[in-house]
Design an enzyme around this catalytic site. Structure first.
Site, PDB file in Angstrom:
ATOM      1  N   HIS A 148      -1.621  -2.439 -15.047  1.00 17.46           N
ATOM      2  CA  HIS A 148      -0.305  -2.409 -15.367  1.00 17.46           C
ATOM      3  C   HIS A 148      -0.100  -0.889 -16.397  1.00 17.46           C
ATOM      4  O   HIS A 148       1.269  -0.567 -16.072  1.00 17.46           O
ATOM      5  CB  HIS A 148       0.299  -2.973 -16.338  1.00 17.46           C
ATOM      6  CG  HIS A 148      -0.018  -4.620 -15.224  1.00 17.46           C
ATOM      7  ND1 HIS A 148      -0.235  -6.163 -16.272  1.00 17.46           N
ATOM      8  CD2 HIS A 148       0.539  -4.516 -13.947  1.00 17.46           C
ATOM      9  CE1 HIS A 148       0.055  -7.016 -14.656  1.00 17.46           C
ATOM     10  NE2 HIS A 148       0.037  -6.041 -13.659  1.00 17.46           N
ATOM     11  N   HIS A 173       1.296  -8.963  -3.605  1.00 22.71           N
ATOM     12  CA  HIS A 173       0.840 -10.140  -4.096  1.00 22.71           C
ATOM     13  C   HIS A 173       1.997 -10.189  -5.667  1.00 22.71           C
ATOM     14  O   HIS A 173       0.546 -10.058  -7.083  1.00 22.71           O
ATOM     15  CB  HIS A 173      -0.481  -9.901  -4.457  1.00 22.71           C
ATOM     16  CG  HIS A 173      -1.600 -10.405  -3.049  1.00 22.71           C
ATOM     17  ND1 HIS A 173      -1.260  -9.100  -2.526  1.00 22.71           N
ATOM     18  CD2 HIS A 173      -1.709 -10.996  -2.903  1.00 22.71           C
ATOM     19  CE1 HIS A 173      -1.968  -9.142  -1.391  1.00 22.71           C
ATOM     20  NE2 HIS A 173      -2.102 -10.274  -1.549  1.00 22.71           N
ATOM     21  N   GLU A 192       5.359 -12.997  -2.530  1.00 21.07           N
ATOM     22  CA  GLU A 192       4.030 -13.814  -3.228  1.00 21.07           C
ATOM     23  C   GLU A 192       4.158 -14.930  -2.269  1.00 21.07           C
ATOM     24  O   GLU A 192       4.739 -16.345  -1.835  1.00 21.07           O
ATOM     25  CB  GLU A 192       4.787 -14.695  -4.794  1.00 21.07           C
ATOM     26  CG  GLU A 192       4.333 -15.479  -5.304  1.00 21.07           C
ATOM     27  CD  GLU A 192       2.278 -15.802  -4.978  1.00 21.07           C
ATOM     28  OE1 GLU A 192       1.677 -16.214  -4.723  1.00 21.07           O
ATOM     29  OE2 GLU A 192       2.058 -14.773  -6.557  1.00 21.07           O
ATOM     30  N   ASP A 220      -2.217  -5.589  -4.534  1.00 22.48           N
ATOM     31  CA  ASP A 220      -3.151  -6.868  -5.882  1.00 22.48           C
ATOM     32  C   ASP A 220      -3.329  -8.185  -5.406  1.00 22.48           C
ATOM     33  O   ASP A 220      -2.868  -8.952  -5.622  1.00 22.48           O
ATOM     34  CB  ASP A 220      -1.482  -6.584  -7.152  1.00 22.48           C
ATOM     35  CG  ASP A 220      -2.684  -6.915  -8.623  1.00 22.48           C
ATOM     36  OD1 ASP A 220      -4.036  -7.831  -8.018  1.00 22.48           O
ATOM     37  OD2 ASP A 220      -2.223  -7.913  -9.206  1.00 22.48           O
ATOM     38  N   ASP A 263       3.063 -13.926   2.775  1.00 23.09           N
ATOM     39  CA  ASP A 263       2.174 -12.938   2.708  1.00 23.09           C
ATOM     40  C   ASP A 263       2.155 -11.764   2.681  1.00 23.09           C
ATOM     41  O   ASP A 263       2.894 -11.349   3.524  1.00 23.09           O
ATOM     42  CB  ASP A 263       0.770 -13.635   4.084  1.00 23.09           C
ATOM     43  CG  ASP A 263      -0.367 -12.424   3.528  1.00 23.09           C
ATOM     44  OD1 ASP A 263      -1.182 -12.308   2.798  1.00 23.09           O
ATOM     45  OD2 ASP A 263      -0.579 -10.920   5.308  1.00 23.09           O
ATOM     46  N   GLY A 264       1.741 -10.700   1.724  1.00 27.03           N
ATOM     47  CA  GLY A 264       2.545  -9.518   1.246  1.00 27.03           C
ATOM     48  C   GLY A 264       1.498  -8.908   2.798  1.00 27.03           C
ATOM     49  O   GLY A 264       2.468  -7.645   2.849  1.00 27.03           O
TER      50      GLY A 264
END
Length: 282
Positions: A18, A41, A117, A163, A142-143
């Site tokens: 982050h 994600h 997500e 991620d 699904d990303g």
């Protein structure tokens, strides 16, 4: 889909991830043109460190807990720390921002967020958390697959955070293929790929495979909290940033050694290296 980040929120790898994410976003919003942010994600958005899950592991104490207790943080940490403190307006540390909360805090009213997500419960909680945020679209999907439909963005500028939870053994391969497909659609976007470091060999193979994609300029920011090459332990983590802002490398050169010293005194290390270097910065 068994992974729940609430057990790990605010740990050393979250701090690394982050802090780098905040630096990229802080650079992108310097120009007046709007940006798009994509999170493959996303999790639930933000986390209660007083929850049963967070208290069960207590990982945040060795991560954001140590960072907030440390003296004289570098300027490069300022965007990230501002988000954490704004989420805890009464002081102390009760709530921790996930990547969607970091992005929401550092972007502007004219920017746009696309948050993916797959876990149904987490997707529902994410939707509730961002119900009042008109800039955000929540995709219970699904990303990797969602990027195929979402890219390229009309804004033409922005960031994709990839991620995944690394629940499956072929996640490195899936990440590489997801990036390959995304670059075909949006070659000028900034891509930040976070990954854990346990055994070193799979990481080196992954980076070699990435380089074979013919990437544009790509920077790798690595944070280790211990030495060794144990595939059963999380020894560190890293972020590979494709098309990085030109301000990112010098910021990380000061940030990563400081984080290593605070998060793993005497044992940690941080390094910044170019996986692919171009002579002219963006």
């Amino acid at each position: 889909m068994n992974y729940r980040h609430a057990y790990h929120a605010g740990n050393f790898s979250d701090v690394h991830k982050h802090a780098v994410l905040a630096l990229i976003l802080a650079h992108l919003v310097r120009k007046p043109a709007p940006i798009a942010y994509f999170d493959t994600h996303a999790g639930i958005g933000a986390y209660d460190l007083g929850s049963i899950q967070a208290e069960k592991t207590g990982e945040w104490r060795g991560g954001i807990g140590r960072v907030l207790a440390a003296a004289a943080p570098p300027e490069a940490l300022a965007p990230y720390l501002a988000v954490v403190r704004d989420l805890n307006p009464e002081g102390g540390l009760r709530f921790y921002p996930g990547s969607p909360a970091v992005a929401a805090a550092l972007t502007r009213p004219g920017d746009r967020l696309a948050l993916c997500e797959l876990h149904p419960e987490d997707a529902a909680e994410l939707r509730r958390a961002f119900a009042a945020e008109r800039r955000a679209a929540i995709h219970a999907a699904d990303g990797y697959g969602a990027l195929k439909a979402l890219l390229p963005p009309p804004e033409r500028r922005g960031l994709v955070l990839i991620d995944p939870p690394f629940e499956v053994t072929d996640e490195f391969a899936r990440m590489r293929e997801g990036l390959r497909q995304a670059l075909k659609r949006w070659a000028t976007g900034v891509y930040a790929l976070w990954y854990p470091i346990k055994a070193r060999a799979p990481v080196e193979r992954f980076l070699a495979d990435l380089a074979m994609l013919g990437l544009p300029k790509t920077l790798v920011a690595e944070l280790m909290i211990r030495g060794g090459d144990d595939p059963a332990r999380l020894n560190g983590c890293a972020m590979a940033v494709v098309n990085p802002p030109f301000t990112l490398e010098p910021a990380l050169q000061t940030l990563l050694p400081w984080l290593a010293g605070v998060l793993a005194p005497g044992e940690g290390s941080g390094r910044v290296e170019w996986l692919v270097e171009e002579p002219t910065p963006r």
